[in-house]
Design a protein around this motif. Structure first.
Motif, PDB file in Angstrom:
ATOM      1  N   THR A  81     -16.035   2.144  10.405  1.00  0.00           N
ATOM      2  CA  THR A  81     -15.320   2.305  11.442  1.00  0.00           C
ATOM      3  C   THR A  81     -15.886   3.132  12.627  1.00  0.00           C
ATOM      4  N   TRP A  82     -15.562   2.933  13.816  1.00  0.00           N
ATOM      5  CA  TRP A  82     -16.075   3.769  14.839  1.00  0.00           C
ATOM      6  C   TRP A  82     -15.816   5.241  14.653  1.00  0.00           C
ATOM      7  N   GLY A  83     -16.852   5.961  14.611  1.00  0.00           N
ATOM      8  CA  GLY A  83     -16.602   7.462  14.562  1.00  0.00           C
ATOM      9  C   GLY A  83     -16.605   7.913  13.028  1.00  0.00           C
ATOM     10  N   SER A  84     -16.785   7.168  12.011  1.00  0.00           N
ATOM     11  CA  SER A  84     -16.878   7.429  10.660  1.00  0.00           C
ATOM     12  C   SER A  84     -18.228   8.294  10.137  1.00  0.00           C
ATOM     13  N   GLY A  85     -18.972   8.370  11.193  1.00  0.00           N
ATOM     14  CA  GLY A  85     -20.240   9.241  10.565  1.00  0.00           C
ATOM     15  C   GLY A  85     -21.384   8.420  10.231  1.00  0.00           C
ATOM     16  N   LYS A  86     -21.585   7.068  10.661  1.00  0.00           N
ATOM     17  CA  LYS A  86     -22.640   6.303  10.207  1.00  0.00           C
ATOM     18  C   LYS A  86     -24.046   6.585  10.801  1.00  0.00           C
ATOM     19  N   PHE A 120     -17.869  -4.410   9.873  1.00  0.00           N
ATOM     20  CA  PHE A 120     -18.238  -5.521   9.413  1.00  0.00           C
ATOM     21  C   PHE A 120     -16.879  -6.556   9.424  1.00  0.00           C
ATOM     22  N   ASP A 121     -15.637  -5.949   9.506  1.00  0.00           N
ATOM     23  CA  ASP A 121     -14.188  -6.635   9.403  1.00  0.00           C
ATOM     24  C   ASP A 121     -14.214  -7.425  10.699  1.00  0.00           C
ATOM     25  N   LYS A 122     -14.522  -6.495  11.945  1.00  0.00           N
ATOM     26  CA  LYS A 122     -14.825  -7.066  13.050  1.00  0.00           C
ATOM     27  C   LYS A 122     -15.497  -8.236  13.522  1.00  0.00           C
ATOM     28  N   ILE A 123     -16.664  -8.282  12.987  1.00  0.00           N
ATOM     29  CA  ILE A 123     -17.509  -9.286  12.913  1.00  0.00           C
ATOM     30  C   ILE A 123     -17.144 -10.508  12.151  1.00  0.00           C
ATOM     31  N   SER A 124     -16.776 -10.152  11.147  1.00  0.00           N
ATOM     32  CA  SER A 124     -16.572 -11.503  10.238  1.00  0.00           C
ATOM     33  C   SER A 124     -15.525 -12.150  10.824  1.00  0.00           C
ATOM     34  N   LYS A 125     -14.662 -11.658  11.639  1.00  0.00           N
ATOM     35  CA  LYS A 125     -13.573 -12.680  12.393  1.00  0.00           C
ATOM     36  C   LYS A 125     -14.148 -13.620  13.497  1.00  0.00           C
TER      37      LYS A 125
END
Length: 645
Positions: free
Chosen positions: A36-41, A201-206
């Motif tokens: 998720t955004w801000g998770s430290g990726k 990825f959950d947002k893209i897979s939609k």
């Protein structure tokens, strides 16, 4: 305020080393780093870059920028060659300067008529051609610069020496048109260079046309250290360490340890279920520090409730606003959400040591100041005579509720002797005013403390001097302690603790006869008999406040568990045998006596009988007095007294 509260940098070097090794030894692949955004990726990829020892050149492509109108080719080229951006800026500035100078020059020679030299004419032609060419190129796009840049981009990304890894950051936040353009470009690089897409990825897979899944070779997750469950543990640890190390304002008591204790498991569970990350954690910790330290709420509020209020304020503003406006969120019923169940569980339960949100919600809202007091302040109040007196005089329980919680909590172990002295002074200065529950609690606790303290002492090995101190019986020891207070109050104040007031204190406040440690031994019997005899011999007996207490003792009022033969060798007196003394009471004492005597044990309110009741049900009043049944006489006199007032 001390150093900002935030979770420390999370060490992901071991996992990063493993990923860097895979990138180095494996064939070029396309990866998707999911989080998720801000998770430290991005921080994690920086760690991967750091441990790769410059074997790769990491190219970060950040297309999610406001007002970024550059083409994809330009963005990729600038990501690969960061210096190109500044070269482009310098060229733009130089061109602008040339145009301005040329324009100024032309204007000058137009206004000021003079013959141009051959050299000047040549420069003028060059400038005019340059400007015309640039404008024509810009308008008609004769030369496709983007195609050239894309060709150079592919050549750079596929180089063998010092290979590149292209990082496409925040891919899930890009517009779908940009994503589609990227698919076309990266499809040409698939298997030829290493690409890492970063996003949720959950947002893209939609998306309906999810081309990304076709070119992704492997989807990877963040290290467990960056997952929500570990972040929640770090929040818990950080809070406990900061609260433990923060200055203790209460040097006299250990109670601050209880006011700084909290339950975080339920909030942590919501934090995990909602996939909160390190950025959310630091934002949360910052607000906790601001409210507890900046707004001075530490030690004044129930911490678990304040922690939930802050969480709602940051991540569930609709629920917070409901609390702010209505002081409630959901009614009783089924189908409540997880967060609604948590609100009901935490916010609408009481805390035995602190004033809870339910009792005083204002102290818990964000940026409001806590009107509650810390343990240190409450301890100081318990040791301050004037402040204690003002609290003991309060009638409305709501106004002394916080001190009541403090003083009645078993954790708050304390010596009640000083408070007992103040309580008796307050009672001594009052006439017919029922003191609040604090006084009753203090005096009962003091009596129990005396009994228990004596028992503990005599069970130990005592010196001869200490044995003399505890030579008296338990009842005598306790009564003598109260007598010392009675004498001290009379000596230091103008308030005389009369015999009637002493009996009132023992009966109504200390509830001595119902105290389990009270044995009613020979000393106690003699003590109370002497008070009764002394009172009845007084000339104005029956005219002073609380004189009626003597009659209550004589008639063995409300002491059913005490055997009659402990107080009297024969059957205790009846109302009929005491009627002359009763009828000699002044009006105030008369009402006082019957109000108490007839209220118990049937728990009836005496004043209701004065208006529309009768006393014929009381067998003790069913005898003849001055030509009428005594019950009717009592009722008539009480009605007459009531009518006067």
């Amino acid at each position: 305020m001390n150093q900002d509260w935030k979770i420390d940098k999370i060490d992901t070097s071991k996992v990063a080393e493993a990923f860097a090794k895979e990138l180095k030894e494996g064939q070029p692949k396309t990866y998707f780093l999911n989080g998720t955004w801000g998770s430290g990726k991005t921080e994690y990829l920086k760690e991967v870059e750091n441990v790769s020892n410059n074997y790769f050149k990491f190219v970060y492509l950040k297309l999610w920028k406001p007002k970024n109108k550059a083409s994809l080719a330009q963005n990729i080229f600038e990501a690969i060659h960061p210096k190109f951006y500044w070269v482009k800026i310098i060229l733009y500035i130089a061109l602008f300067v040339i145009i301005v100078l040329a324009g100024t020059y032309l204007s000058t020679i137009t206004i000021i008529q003079r013959q141009l030299s051959n050299h000047e004419k040549s420069w003028l032609v060059v400038v005019a051609c340059l400007i015309t060419t640039l404008i024509t190129y810009y308008q008609n796009n004769f030369f496709d610069m983007d195609r050239l840049l894309l060709w150079r981009d592919k050549r750079n990304l596929q180089r063998k020496k010092h290979p590149r890894i292209l990082i496409v950051d925040d891919f899930d936040r890009l517009h779908k048109d940009v994503q589609d353009e990227l698919y076309l470009f990266f499809n040409q690089l698939n298997g030829k260079t290493r690409i890492i897409f970063v996003g949720d990825f959950d947002k893209i897979s939609k998306n309906e046309d999810n081309y990304l899944s076709k070119i992704i070779d492997r989807q990877i997750g963040l290290p467990v250290q960056l997952q929500s469950d570990n972040i929640a543990k770090l929040i818990n640890t950080k809070l406990r360490n900061n609260l433990e190390n923060y200055k203790n304002p209460d040097k006299k008591s250990y109670l601050y340890k209880y006011t700084r204790d909290f339950e975080f498991n339920d909030i942590a569970e919501i934090f995990i279920n909602e996939r909160k990350n390190a950025r959310d954690a630091n934002k949360y910790l910052n607000y906790v520090q601001n409210q507890l330290i900046g707004r001075n709420k530490l030690d004044k509020v129930y911490l678990t409730q304040e922690l939930l209020i802050i969480y709602l304020y940051l991540f569930h503003r609709n629920y917070y606003n409901d609390l702010l406006n209505n002081h409630s969120v959901v009614q009783e019923g089924k189908n409540k959400t997880e967060i609604e169940n948590l609100i009901n569980k935490i916010l609408f339960s009481n805390n035995s040591l602190r004033i809870s949100f339910k009792k005083n919600p204002t102290s818990y809202f964000i940026d409001d100041l806590a009107t509650n007091h810390s343990m240190a302040e409450l301890i100081e109040t318990s040791e301050n005579k004037e402040e204690l007196k003002s609290i003991f005089y309060i009638k409305n329980k709501k106004d002394y509720l916080e001190f009541y919680y403090f003083i009645t909590n078993d954790i708050a172990k304390k010596d009640y002797s000083f408070m007992a002295e103040v309580a008796i002074e307050v009672v001594g200065s009052s006439e017919y005013e029922m003191p609040n529950d604090l006084i009753r609690f203090v005096l009962q606790k003091y009596a129990s403390q005396l009994y228990d303290g004596r028992k503990t002492k005599i069970n130990r090995q005592l010196s001869e001097q200490e044995k003399l101190k505890y030579k008296a019986s338990a009842d005598e020891y306790v009564i003598s302690k109260f007598e010392k207070i009675f004498n001290k109050v009379q000596k230091e104040t103008d308030h005389v603790v009369t015999n009637g007031k002493k009996l009132h204190i023992y009966r109504e406040l200390v509830d001595l006869f119902n105290l389990k440690q009270f044995s009613y031994d020979d000393y106690a019997q003699k003590y109370f008999k002497q008070i009764i005899i002394s009172s009845e011999k007084e000339k104005d007996f029956g005219r002073k406040p609380y004189d009626a207490e003597t009659l209550l003792y004589v008639l063995n009022f409300n002491y059913d568990q005490i055997k009659y033969n402990k107080f009297y060798t024969n059957i205790p007196p009846t109302i009929e045998s005491q009627v002359k003394i009763i009828e000699n009471l002044c009006d105030t004492e008369y009402i006082y006596f019957w109000n108490i005597f007839l209220r118990y044990p049937r728990e009836r309110v005496f004043h209701s009988f004065i208006t529309d009741g009768n006393l014929l049900d009381f067998d003790q009043l069913h005898f003849s007095y001055k030509g009428e049944i005594y019950a009717n006489h009592v009722l008539d006199r009480c009605r007459t007294i009531s009518a006067k007032s």
